[in-house]
Design an enzyme around this catalytic site. Structure first.
Site, PDB file in Angstrom:
ATOM      1  N   ARG A 272       2.328   6.117  -2.885  1.00  0.00           N
ATOM      2  CA  ARG A 272       3.290   7.034  -3.252  1.00  0.00           C
ATOM      3  C   ARG A 272       3.500   7.040  -4.755  1.00  0.00           C
ATOM      4  NH1 ARG A 272       4.187   5.683   1.709  1.00  0.00           N
ATOM      5  NH2 ARG A 272       5.535   6.951   3.304  1.00  0.00           N
TER       6      ARG A 272
ATOM      7  N   LYS B  63       0.685  -0.969   0.038  1.00  0.00           N
ATOM      8  CA  LYS B  63      -0.126   0.057  -0.070  1.00  0.00           C
ATOM      9  C   LYS B  63       0.865   1.234  -0.022  1.00  0.00           C
ATOM     10  CE  LYS B  63      -1.267   1.743   3.761  1.00  0.00           C
ATOM     11  NZ  LYS B  63      -1.582   2.330   5.222  1.00  0.00           N
ATOM     12  N   SER B  64       1.969   1.199   0.672  1.00  0.00           N
ATOM     13  CA  SER B  64       2.652   2.493   1.035  1.00  0.00           C
ATOM     14  C   SER B  64       3.469   2.931  -0.450  1.00  0.00           C
ATOM     15  CB  SER B  64       3.913   2.128   1.978  1.00  0.00           C
ATOM     16  OG  SER B  64       3.304   1.980   3.234  1.00  0.00           O
TER      17      SER B  64
ATOM     18  N   GLU C   1       3.986  -0.063  12.741  1.00  0.00           N
ATOM     19  CA  GLU C   1       2.516  -0.912  12.062  1.00  0.00           C
ATOM     20  C   GLU C   1       2.751  -2.318  12.306  1.00  0.00           C
ATOM     21  OE1 GLU C   1       3.945  -1.363   7.403  1.00  0.00           O
ATOM     22  OE2 GLU C   1       3.727   0.627   8.307  1.00  0.00           O
TER      23      GLU C   1
ATOM     24  N   HIS D 117      -3.350   6.155  15.383  1.00  0.00           N
ATOM     25  CA  HIS D 117      -3.376   5.441  14.165  1.00  0.00           C
ATOM     26  C   HIS D 117      -5.273   5.036  13.795  1.00  0.00           C
ATOM     27  CE1 HIS D 117       0.586   3.979  12.829  1.00  0.00           C
ATOM     28  NE2 HIS D 117       0.844   5.090  13.319  1.00  0.00           N
TER      29      HIS D 117
ATOM     30  N   ARG E 244      -5.137  -4.206  10.963  1.00  0.00           N
ATOM     31  CA  ARG E 244      -3.787  -4.927  11.816  1.00  0.00           C
ATOM     32  C   ARG E 244      -4.583  -5.263  12.910  1.00  0.00           C
ATOM     33  NH1 ARG E 244      -0.256  -4.336   8.080  1.00  0.00           N
ATOM     34  NH2 ARG E 244       0.211  -2.427   7.178  1.00  0.00           N
TER      35      ARG E 244
ATOM     36  N   SER F  66       3.395  11.358  13.337  1.00  0.00           N
ATOM     37  CA  SER F  66       3.227  10.609  12.008  1.00  0.00           C
ATOM     38  C   SER F  66       4.376  11.075  10.878  1.00  0.00           C
ATOM     39  CB  SER F  66       1.928  10.839  11.195  1.00  0.00           C
ATOM     40  OG  SER F  66       1.944  10.066  10.196  1.00  0.00           O
TER      41      SER F  66
ATOM     42  N   ARG G 129      -4.194   2.002  19.105  1.00  0.00           N
ATOM     43  CA  ARG G 129      -3.647   0.503  18.982  1.00  0.00           C
ATOM     44  C   ARG G 129      -3.540  -0.021  20.000  1.00  0.00           C
ATOM     45  NH1 ARG G 129      -1.200   0.307  12.779  1.00  0.00           N
ATOM     46  NH2 ARG G 129      -3.243  -0.115  11.811  1.00  0.00           N
TER      47      ARG G 129
END
Length: 459
Positions: free
Chosen positions: A35, A30-31, A331, A358, A403, A183, A362
């Site tokens: 991008r 995904k990252s 993560e 997040h 997650r 972040s 979490r």
């Protein structure tokens, strides 16, 4: 195509009845996908994004860029590079960005943070809105930084969504200080669009510890690969400073790596059951935080080898506790916490206070849900302390956090009667997770009926 059956509100997490032996192909990162889409949209010429992740977060990114005028054609093609990277590909055709339009960010941090800088380059107003949780996630640093660089943003003083970027077709840019301790995406957001700013940008982080540095390194490497000049002057004694020179970005033919963080539950299955899981196409060099799993899960009792077939990870069935700083790979915390709850000794997970901001808090969520199954987890100032205890079945809530859902499935391998509430939330980054999970346990990772045959959901 066969429609995916609806998932139950409470999904019974399968109990492993033996060692796991499977090959699991993990979908794209995904990252990297998100991008790559931003850089391709800002390029001076069309480009390709191959093997992209098709998930809620990446679809939100693609749809948002389309809403601002970018052409994104989803195709199946062969690779012009001759590297076997054919298959699904997105052709990205840059265009003059424009409004007015509304962007739905869902609850995707990359969309809500990476696209406001892009919107400053649009001719017209771009409104950003999303899921209720997105209103609570930190965004004020990005908003104030963009204003410093010359942007006009209407957020009614909230420093959060919903908001409207009053695009003027360009942004002056320059030097800006930002506290990115909540972040690393705050830094990446400014860097990705910086080549298109009139003066480029110099970003200086001025807050506390900067989390998830691998994600910033990923941004810098991808910018450079697209032709941008990025200076990180740490060698000269400056720390947490990034300079991007204005200039044209190149249209590229980019192949997206497998999402190594999403390989975590499958590697955990090998660790817990004493089996072996192979993840094809694991890169020998990468900026992805998930690569740290090789070291962390080895310390917890497994072993791994990078082969021509991919990463081969083997467990012994014995799990050791770990004291580890996860500040750069936060993560991974939910999955590591799930494994630690099944270990033979105490674990301390440090450096992850930022996880309270997040998709959900979490740290609080992991504490409540693991303890609800009979575990012993306490929050610390910057992480978790986990003392293994015999656990029992029960409902494991996800808080709409992908997650959390996979962490619950990991515990369910060894604890009978675990039910995952809203396992469908895994579609955020890992489509078809329930089928991939059950296929892995059957030793049929591609649904072909041949044990260990190969690709799961496909990348």
């Amino acid at each position: 195509m066969t429609e995916t059956p609806a998932l139950p509100a409470l999904w019974p997490a399968p109990l492993a009845d033996g060692t796991v032996h499977a090959t699991v192909t993990v979908p794209g990162s995904k990252s990297v996908t998100n991008r790559a889409l931003v850089l391709a949209a800002l390029a001076a010429e069309p480009g390709w994004v191959r093997r992209p992740l098709r998930s809620r977060d990446s679809q939100l990114m693609a749809d948002a860029l389309r809403a601002m005028g970018v052409g994104i054609e989803e195709t199946v093609s062969s690779s012009s590079a001759g590297d076997g990277a054919g298959g699904e590909a997105w052709r990205v055709i840059p265009a003059a960005l424009h409004g007015p339009t509304t962007v739905d960010v869902g609850n995707a941090g990359t969309v809500m943070r990476f696209l406001p800088p892009v919107a400053t380059l649009a001719d017209g107003d771009i409104r950003f809105d999303g899921d209720p949780r997105s209103y609570e996630r930190p965004l004020g640093q990005v908003i104030s930084a963009l204003r410093t660089l010359g942007a006009r943003i209407d957020d009614d003083g909230r420093g959060a969504l919903p908001m409207t970027v009053l695009g003027g077709g360009a942004l002056e840019g320059g030097t800006v200080e930002i506290d990115a301790s909540n972040s690393s995406q705050f830094v990446s957001a400014l860097l990705l669009s910086a080549p298109r700013f009139n003066q480029g940008v110099e970003v200086r982080h001025v807050g506390g510890n900067l989390p998830s540095m691998p994600h910033i390194r990923m941004t810098v490497e991808m910018l450079r690969a697209a032709g941008a000049q990025v200076d990180t002057p740490e060698a000269g004694g400056e720390k947490d400073v990034w300079r991007v020179t204005p200039g044209a970005l190149l249209g590229r033919d980019m192949v997206v790596e497998p999402d190594l963080s999403n390989a975590q539950p499958f590697l955990a299955a090998a660790l817990i059951t004493g089996g072996t899981v192979t993840v094809p196409d694991w890169p020998r060099r990468t900026t992805q935080p998930g690569d740290a799993l090789r070291r962390i899960f080895t310390e917890m009792g497994g072993s791994c080898e990078l082969t021509d077939a991919g990463l081969v990870f083997t467990g012994t069935g014995k799990i050791h506790g770990i004291d580890v700083d996860l500040s750069e790979v936060g993560e991974l915390t939910p999955g590591i916490a799930a494994v630690a709850a099944l270990a033979d000794s105490e674990s301390v997970l440090r450096g992850v206070a930022h996880l309270r901001l997040h998709e959900t808090d979490r740290l609080a969520a992991l504490t409540k849900e693991i303890n609800g199954l009979g575990g012993d987890v306490t929050e610390t100032a910057d992480g978790l302390r986990i003392r293994p205890r015999r656990m029992h079945g029960g409902v494991f809530h996800t808080y709409d956090d992908h997650r959390m859902a996979t962490a619950g499935a990991v515990i369910g391998l060894a604890v009978e009667g675990v039910q995952i509430e809203n396992v469908a939330t895994t579609a955020k980054t890992l489509p078809d997770f329930p089928k991939m999970w059950t296929d892995m346990l059957a030793g049929d990772a591609d649904g072909s009926g041949v044990p260990g045959a190969g690709a799961g959901a496909g990348a």
